[in-house]
Scaffold this active site. Structure first.
Site, PDB file in Angstrom:
ATOM      1  N   THR A 184      14.336 -14.909   8.004  1.00  0.00           N
ATOM      2  CA  THR A 184      14.200 -15.926   7.703  1.00  0.00           C
ATOM      3  C   THR A 184      14.218 -16.184   6.246  1.00  0.00           C
ATOM      4  O   THR A 184      14.219 -17.307   5.408  1.00  0.00           O
ATOM      5  CB  THR A 184      13.042 -16.732   8.276  1.00  0.00           C
ATOM      6  OG1 THR A 184      11.697 -15.830   7.926  1.00  0.00           O
ATOM      7  CG2 THR A 184      13.053 -16.734   9.746  1.00  0.00           C
TER       8      THR A 184
ATOM      9  N   GLN B  26      -4.262  -7.807   3.705  1.00  0.00           N
ATOM     10  CA  GLN B  26      -5.350  -8.435   3.308  1.00  0.00           C
ATOM     11  C   GLN B  26      -5.731  -9.859   3.966  1.00  0.00           C
ATOM     12  O   GLN B  26      -6.980 -10.021   4.141  1.00  0.00           O
ATOM     13  CB  GLN B  26      -5.352  -8.274   1.832  1.00  0.00           C
ATOM     14  CG  GLN B  26      -6.505  -8.577   0.999  1.00  0.00           C
ATOM     15  CD  GLN B  26      -6.801  -8.460  -0.373  1.00  0.00           C
ATOM     16  OE1 GLN B  26      -5.749  -7.856  -0.846  1.00  0.00           O
ATOM     17  NE2 GLN B  26      -7.772  -8.911  -1.256  1.00  0.00           N
TER      18      GLN B  26
ATOM     19  N   PRO C 185       7.936  -2.837  -8.167  1.00  0.00           N
ATOM     20  CA  PRO C 185       8.278  -4.248  -8.565  1.00  0.00           C
ATOM     21  C   PRO C 185       9.734  -4.421  -7.821  1.00  0.00           C
ATOM     22  O   PRO C 185      10.870  -5.057  -8.295  1.00  0.00           O
ATOM     23  CB  PRO C 185       8.750  -3.900 -10.059  1.00  0.00           C
ATOM     24  CG  PRO C 185       9.169  -2.638 -10.104  1.00  0.00           C
ATOM     25  CD  PRO C 185       8.378  -1.718  -9.139  1.00  0.00           C
TER      26      PRO C 185
ATOM     27  N   ASP D 210       6.203  -4.328   9.454  1.00  0.00           N
ATOM     28  CA  ASP D 210       6.820  -3.869  10.826  1.00  0.00           C
ATOM     29  C   ASP D 210       7.053  -2.134  10.984  1.00  0.00           C
ATOM     30  O   ASP D 210       6.712  -1.687  11.784  1.00  0.00           O
ATOM     31  CB  ASP D 210       8.158  -4.415  11.187  1.00  0.00           C
ATOM     32  CG  ASP D 210       7.807  -6.290  11.114  1.00  0.00           C
ATOM     33  OD1 ASP D 210       6.839  -6.387  11.532  1.00  0.00           O
ATOM     34  OD2 ASP D 210       8.984  -6.708  10.884  1.00  0.00           O
TER      35      ASP D 210
END
Length: 331
Positions: free
Chosen positions: A81, A181, A249, A257
């Protein structure tokens, strides 16, 4: 929606409906027999025709690590997506159950692991939980590895109303959880800003059910960490550790996954040493990322661009035989 053609007079049973078994006219595949010592994973995740996310990021690495993997594609999209245009189909709960029904009718429901990733609807999530019940009725020792894909960097990928269901119904039945997180904060209802708070959040999740919790990415004081917590016995303290990882970066798709698949694979090989399994998983993932960046640079594409597609086929050695470059520190 994904349409399925059904012959006149036939219908798919709802969960709880007995399934009539047909007489077998052929030998079962060795991969489906409980007494064969090859671990077998049912992986319910998304699928893309092009690129490596969801099942496309999990199946091949697990096969390289010696697993039989049966994928069920919760969605089938042309691409992930992140692209401006996406086409495809979405599997609904009844269609998922139809697949399970077919497997059960042929005595093909023995699995050592269930692996789940992105789940986009409440009805599908509830059906996955019923699938888990059925799999554990066949194999009570089945390990459920759940990547509770809900969002990242403060943003939801799913409808927020699914979060309470993950907390109340999914966490208690999972064997291993692999939140990032943001997902850890959603599952525990607490803000995670320090390593101490992350470790306490792991304890909170242990109390709810799972014996293994791995925070796959924790950004603390501009440091990127993996935090692991292993508590096989409720009456004993958890074995906790950290692994420091470099900040690259570039933005990749499918890393979560892939990471969860690697953690499943290596934790099965090192069943009494989650820290060792995590070391190998992190080393493998970092090797794949380095290979991906190198290939993009060779092709003259800046690795600073977003949405880099993983180079899994080219990283077979990094997946199956990673060079151990990242070590766990006991906490």
């Amino acid at each position: 929606m994904l349409c399925m053609r059904v012959s006149p007079g036939k219908s798919f049973a709802r969960p709880g409906t007995p399934i009539r078994k047909q007489r077998r006219s052929m030998a079962p595949p060795l991969a489906a027999m409980p007494d064969v010592r090859t671990p077998r994973v049912l992986s319910i995740q998304s699928h893309t025709v092009q690129g490596y996310v969801g099942n496309k990021a999990a199946v091949f690495p697990l096969q390289l690590l010696g697993f039989e993997v049966d994928p069920i594609n919760s969605v089938q999209f042309s691409n992930h997506t992140g692209y401006s245009i996406v086409r495809g189909q979405v599997l609904d709960g009844d269609q998922l159950w139809a697949l399970i029904e077919g497997l059960e009718a042929n005595d093909l429901l023995y699995y050592t692991h269930l692996l789940t990733g992105y789940i986009g609807s409440l009805s599908f999530l509830e059906m996955v939980l019923q699938v888990l019940q059925k799999l554990r009725a066949v194999n009570p020792n089945l390990i459920y590895v759940c990547d509770p894909v809900m969002g990242d960097e403060g943003k939801f990928y799913i409808k927020p109303e699914l979060a309470p269901v993950f907390r109340s119904k999914v966490v208690p039945v999972a064997s291993m959880l692999t939140p990032n997180q943001f997902e850890l904060e959603i599952l525990t209802g607490s803000s995670i800003r320090t390593e101490k708070e992350a470790l306490q959040a792991c304890e909170t999740l242990h109390a709810l059910g799972p014996s293994q919790v791995i925070i796959t990415s924790l950004d603390i004081d501009n440091k990127l960490l993996l935090i692991g917590s292993d508590k096989p016995n409720k009456d004993e303290p958890a074995k906790q550790f950290r692994i420091s990882m470099p900040k690259i970066p570039a933005y990749f798709t499918g890393t979560g996954d892939l990471m969860t698949a690697l953690l499943l694979g290596w934790s099965y090989k090192y069943q009494n040493d989650l820290a060792k399994a995590a070391e190998l998983a992190v080393s493998s993932l970092q090797g794949v990322l380095r290979r991906t960046i190198s290939d993009y640079e060779e092709a003259g594409v800046s690795p600073n661009l977003k949405q880099l597609e993983l180079r899994l086929v080219q990283s077979q050695t990094e997946i199956s035989s990673p060079k151990l470059a990242y070590r766990a520190e006991k906490l």
